[in-house]
Design a protein around this motif. Sequence first.
Motif, PDB file in Angstrom:
ATOM      1  N   ALA A  55       0.780  -1.127   0.085  1.00  0.00           N
ATOM      2  CA  ALA A  55       0.055   0.149   0.149  1.00  0.00           C
ATOM      3  C   ALA A  55       0.925   1.150   0.040  1.00  0.00           C
ATOM      4  N   PHE A  56       1.800   1.389   0.828  1.00  0.00           N
ATOM      5  CA  PHE A  56       2.861   2.303   0.799  1.00  0.00           C
ATOM      6  C   PHE A  56       3.461   2.705  -0.597  1.00  0.00           C
ATOM      7  N   ALA A  57       3.837   1.619  -1.186  1.00  0.00           N
ATOM      8  CA  ALA A  57       4.419   1.625  -2.681  1.00  0.00           C
ATOM      9  C   ALA A  57       3.364   2.029  -3.730  1.00  0.00           C
ATOM     10  N   ALA A  58       2.258   1.718  -3.521  1.00  0.00           N
ATOM     11  CA  ALA A  58       1.162   1.992  -4.334  1.00  0.00           C
ATOM     12  C   ALA A  58       0.840   3.645  -4.375  1.00  0.00           C
ATOM     13  N   ALA A  59       0.841   4.037  -2.849  1.00  0.00           N
ATOM     14  CA  ALA A  59       0.492   5.370  -2.546  1.00  0.00           C
ATOM     15  C   ALA A  59       1.415   6.304  -3.190  1.00  0.00           C
ATOM     16  N   GLN A  60       2.863   5.747  -3.210  1.00  0.00           N
ATOM     17  CA  GLN A  60       4.024   6.614  -3.528  1.00  0.00           C
ATOM     18  C   GLN A  60       3.867   6.685  -5.249  1.00  0.00           C
ATOM     19  N   ARG A  61       3.475   5.956  -5.937  1.00  0.00           N
ATOM     20  CA  ARG A  61       3.367   5.872  -7.304  1.00  0.00           C
ATOM     21  C   ARG A  61       2.142   6.587  -7.634  1.00  0.00           C
ATOM     22  N   ALA A  62       1.222   6.847  -7.001  1.00  0.00           N
ATOM     23  CA  ALA A  62      -0.060   7.575  -7.338  1.00  0.00           C
ATOM     24  C   ALA A  62       0.178   9.107  -7.373  1.00  0.00           C
TER      25      ALA A  62
END
Length: 62
Positions: A55-62
């Motif tokens: 989730a952290f990685a997905a939020a950073q990409r968004a």
Amino acid sequence: MNLITTPNLDAPDDFYEALIEAHHGLSTEESHAFNARLVLVLANHIGALAVLREAFAAAQRA
């Protein structure tokens, strides 16, 4: 368990309305504090560190 990244809310518009309502009347500082508490509550519900890291990685990409 993997992070679900496809639409998965039963009623996304209702969720958004409830989220906005939860912030109603809060100052910016109170709103940020509410969001922080909400993140911690949901992280506790998820429980799996691997999923949270996704989730952290997905939020950073968004």
